[in-house]
Write an enzyme that holds these catalytic residues in place. Sequence first.
Site, PDB file in Angstrom:
ATOM      1  CB  CYS A  34      -0.878   0.051   1.254  1.00 37.91           C
ATOM      2  SG  CYS A  34      -1.997  -1.342   1.466  1.00 37.91           S
ATOM      3  CG  ASP A 441      17.411  35.218 -14.557  1.00 41.05           C
ATOM      4  OD1 ASP A 441      17.312  34.940 -15.761  1.00 41.05           O
ATOM      5  OD2 ASP A 441      16.468  35.638 -13.865  1.00 41.05           O
TER       6      ASP A 441
END
Length: 497
Positions: A34, A441
């Site tokens: 499970c 950036d």
Amino acid sequence: MYKDFDRCYRAVQSKDARFDGWFVTAVLTTGIYCRPSCPVRPPFARNVRFYPTSAAAQHAGFRACKRCRPDASPGSPEWNVRGDVVARAMRLIADGTVDREGVTGLAAHVGYTTRQLERLLQSEVGAGPLALARAQRSQTARVLIETTDLPFGDVAFAAGFSSIRQFNDTIRAVCDNTPTGLRRKAAARFDRSTVTAGSVSLRLPVRTPFAYEGVFGHLGASAVPGCEEVRDGAFRRTLRLPRGNGVVSLTPAPDHVDCLLLLDDFRDLSTAIARSRRLLDLDADPQAVIDVLDSDPLLRALVAKAPGQRIPRTVDEAELAIRVVLGQQVSTKAARTHAGRLVAAYGKPVADPIGGLTHAFPSAEELADLDPTHFAGPAARRRALISMIHAVADGEVVLDAGCDWDRARRQLLALPGIGPWSAEIIAMRGFGDPDAFPVTDLGVRAAAELVDLPRDLRALTEHSARWRPWRSYATQYLWTALDHDVNHWPVKEKESA
């Protein structure tokens, strides 16, 4: 994590969905495995065994729980944040390399012998490459059984099984049901009335929190005409796949993404799903990122505003690298225009019966004879583009799901016109390196100033050490501070058409 019994058992007792995909719980008394979050009553600790993957549990003789369906849980985030050989191999297996090239081909990609690779995988994930590929085939077959009306013979072939008998035996062993039984049970859950021929509709699971506006806004704002579009609340794009082309439509929700795939060849299904998940960074562990970034007072407000950011990634690493070169020192709109010209001139036509997509993004090989007139940029950027295309086409730079991140960075930086910004953006969005940091950036620097981070590049780099190993996600959070099109979803459809 699966080796830490006490921690795993506490997760099972609390039914903590954050650990779905990290490990599975096998119960000795029932023979079932499970998810950690399975809603059934937790078993006694003495009856539990933990495995790192569904494949390992299946290999040990357990079958999937019919209630929580652990074989359909989000993928382990571990394989996307590591650069070692096991993680590289797991990414390649998810991309379908074993089914296409066999274990020998997989080993060649990562630079190991088949025996070495099998030993490493068995030791760390509890199953060899064939067992891992078998688990993936069974999940692909289950999706086709439940969401299409394909004959079972076609399902078996599309999922990669060598015979109908092998297909039937595997489905019975893994799902404890027959293909007919699975399709009958699924009839009430799936509406096939909206699914056309050659298409598959499914839900892509995701760990919450999921701030989908960031990743979808970025992809929508940078959509390349002819190859990508925003339509009816979905981000849509063409896919260049091993056996043909495809089109994917992705519609976000708070806890999943609705996915509609139109494929030339159903054998590409598992690869198309893996690449769609990779595009949206759906196997990320957002809580691990939040725990680190929230500890920085200067980032805390950004994290609290939209927790669960994902990295806008790619379906093809080489495509992303080419697009990064096209976008050097130009606006998002100009980068889209440049890329759209290449798509129209060199991309292969793609049929899109429900939208406006026309071409697949061309491969490096298809761009090898690029006419410079199709790229009206500065001479230096033109040289960088041509060098990138030839290096990828000739194998001098290896960019794929299983590439070595450090080696690829060195290969990229050796090319003319490829500096630290380009290399870090490619590492962040192409490779999925969680610790890439494009400090130069312009968006990062503008956002840093807005939140009172250091403006000096060296000081900002030093400050970023506290965000490790999640500096790529810190970059995404910083971008959300800007008033830019990439932060708006849904975007205006006319802008991406």
